[in-house]
Design an enzyme around this catalytic site. Structure first.
Site, PDB file in Angstrom:
ATOM      1  N   SER A  57      36.743  29.204  44.157  1.00  0.00           N
ATOM      2  CA  SER A  57      37.059  29.434  42.679  1.00  0.00           C
ATOM      3  C   SER A  57      38.044  28.115  42.239  1.00  0.00           C
ATOM      4  CB  SER A  57      37.867  31.043  42.498  1.00  0.00           C
ATOM      5  OG  SER A  57      39.185  30.800  43.369  1.00  0.00           O
ATOM      6  N   ARG A  79      36.428  26.201  39.308  1.00  0.00           N
ATOM      7  CA  ARG A  79      37.147  26.119  37.946  1.00  0.00           C
ATOM      8  C   ARG A  79      37.462  24.922  37.161  1.00  0.00           C
ATOM      9  NH1 ARG A  79      41.406  28.594  39.529  1.00  0.00           N
ATOM     10  NH2 ARG A  79      40.573  30.667  39.322  1.00  0.00           N
ATOM     11  N   ASN A  82      35.356  22.817  34.228  1.00  0.00           N
ATOM     12  CA  ASN A  82      36.154  22.562  33.076  1.00  0.00           C
ATOM     13  C   ASN A  82      35.795  21.097  32.804  1.00  0.00           C
ATOM     14  OD1 ASN A  82      38.034  24.310  31.576  1.00  0.00           O
ATOM     15  ND2 ASN A  82      38.074  25.073  33.701  1.00  0.00           N
TER      16      ASN A  82
END
Lengths: 275, 156
Positions: free
Chosen positions: A205, A209, A213
């Site tokens: 994660s 993430r 992004n």
């Protein structure tokens, strides 16, 4: 459209080609006689950019450290101290253990990720033109938009987590907790499964993430720059939108670096807790 | 999104950066920061101490001034009483001296007037005797009548 697409080398003539071109890594495959992007490849652009940025970061901090004085600090020392003390404060709030390594980990993560993310603010075609001038095609400037870079950091953090857990509880204690927490010894298989999923989900994660992004940000930038191919009005619009997205991206760049750092510290802290 | 050797190279690089920061960058900087914090804390403590010391010195000075003032007024008081005493004494002395001199003068006047009376009596007695002699035209035996004449003189 002509000027911009010229950045894409000889071939590309469509928007898809433009985007694809900018999303292709400069890779060197270590397998002999293989030019494609296999597992044995190394992304030279990611490596070189992140290494140079890391060196720059080290140099900047070293300059501040070299003349570090307990008296009145210079501007640069004050700035570095401000940033590092901020990270140190955040770390102390989240991590209550004894390890002196957590703050350096957090510093490296935060500063390095911010610098790598900030490469997004240099318009991609500036870099493309410059690298093509020295004969390097497909140079992606943002290392954190490469899943290898983010996953490398999160996996390192993962091993540090295991190391912190073993340091705090011993190998036996760590394995014991894998089987007994949170449901007790009678549910050992379920515990193990749950713990493995929980442990593995953390680095994944973290990496995804940040990667998502930055990759998304890069694509939005590419789409905005593509507007410039629609003539004068398009160029104007792309400048305005580019400015807007760039300003918004400053927030994302810092926020994502902060989230990565903070979560890493929290994970390290959690691993030291006894269940 | 293809995972390859870059992953391992990046991980090694990351670990290396952490190592450099953990050994070369953060400890001296933290030491400087903590040193400065201690310095600032010491400075603040010293400032507080100086402030309280100044206040203490102020009160001490005020006390001294008060004491000095009290002493000065005491001295003035003493001097005043002493002066008053001296004036009183001088007055008393002068009065006593005046009384003494007056008494002496009175005594002298008395004695002088007594002497003058005595003289007058004697002269009156002599006059009386010579008067009587002249009246009688003869010598009176002074000795025989001396007692009589003395008595006469005493009666005058």
């Amino acid at each position: 459209m002509i000027q911009l697409l010229a950045a894409g080398g000889e071939g590309p003539k469509t928007p898809t080609d433009y985007i694809n071109h900018h999303l292709t890594h400069l890779a060197k495959d270590l397998t002999p006689n293989v030019s494609s992007d296999t597992f044995m490849a190394i992304h030279l652009d990611t490596m070189v950019t992140s290494f140079l940025l890391g060196l720059l970061m080290m140099f900047g901090m070293w300059v501040a450290t070299r003349r570090a004085t307990a008296g009145v600090p210079g501007r640069w020392q004050a700035f570095v101290e401000l940033v590092l003390e901020f990270i140190h404060g955040q770390t102390k709030d989240a991590y209550h253990g004894t390890s002196k390594l957590v703050t350096p980990i957090a510093i490296t993560l935060f500063c390095w990720i911010i610098m790598m993310n900030s490469m997004d603010f240099i318009p991609v075609d500036f870099i493309a033109k410059a690298t093509e001038a020295v004969g390097l095609h497909n140079w992606r400037p943002v290392p954190t938009a490469d899943v290898n870079a983010t996953l490398a950091m999160s996996i390192t953090v993962f091993f540090l987590m295991i190391g912190f857990a073993i340091r705090a509880k011993g190998v036996g204690g760590f394995i014991h907790e894998l089987f007994t927490a949170p449901f007790g010894p009678w549910m050992a298989p379920a515990n193990l499964l749950l713990n493995i999923v929980e442990l593995l989900s953390k680095p994944v994660s973290l990496a995804m993430r940040l990667f998502g992004n930055m990759y998304g940000g890069e694509i939005v930038f590419l789409l905005i720059w593509m507007l410039a191919s629609a003539g004068f009005v398009g160029t104007l619009a792309s400048a305005v939108f580019g400015l807007g997205w760039g300003l918004f991206h400053i927030l994302i760049v810092i926020l994502q670096a902060f989230i990565f750092m903070m979560l890493s510290v929290v994970y390290l802290s959690l691993m030291e807790e006894h269940h | 999104m293809n995972i390859n050797l870059t992953l391992f190279a990046q991980a090694l690089m990351f670990a290396g950066f952490i190592w450099v920061i953990a050994t070369k960058i953060w400890p001296p900087l933290l030491a400087a920061i903590e040193d400065r914090q201690k310095k600032i804390a010491d400075g603040l403590a010293a400032a507080d101490k100086a402030k309280s010391e100044l206040a203490a010195a102020d009160t001490r000075v005020q006390e001294e001034v008060k004491a000095a003032r009290a002493k000065a007024s005491e001295i003035i008081e003493k001097a005043n009483t002493q002066a008053n005493q001296m004036i009183d004494k001088a007055k008393d002395d002068a009065l006593a001296e005046a009384a003494r001199q007056r008494a002496a003068a009175l005594a002298e006047i008395d004695s002088l007037s007594n002497r003058a009376k005595e003289e007058l009596r004697k002269q009156v007695a002599a006059l009386a005797v010579s008067g009587a002699e002249r009246i009688l035209k003869r010598e009176i035996d002074g000795n025989a009548h001396k007692a009589l004449l003395d008595q006469l003189a005493a009666e005058i």
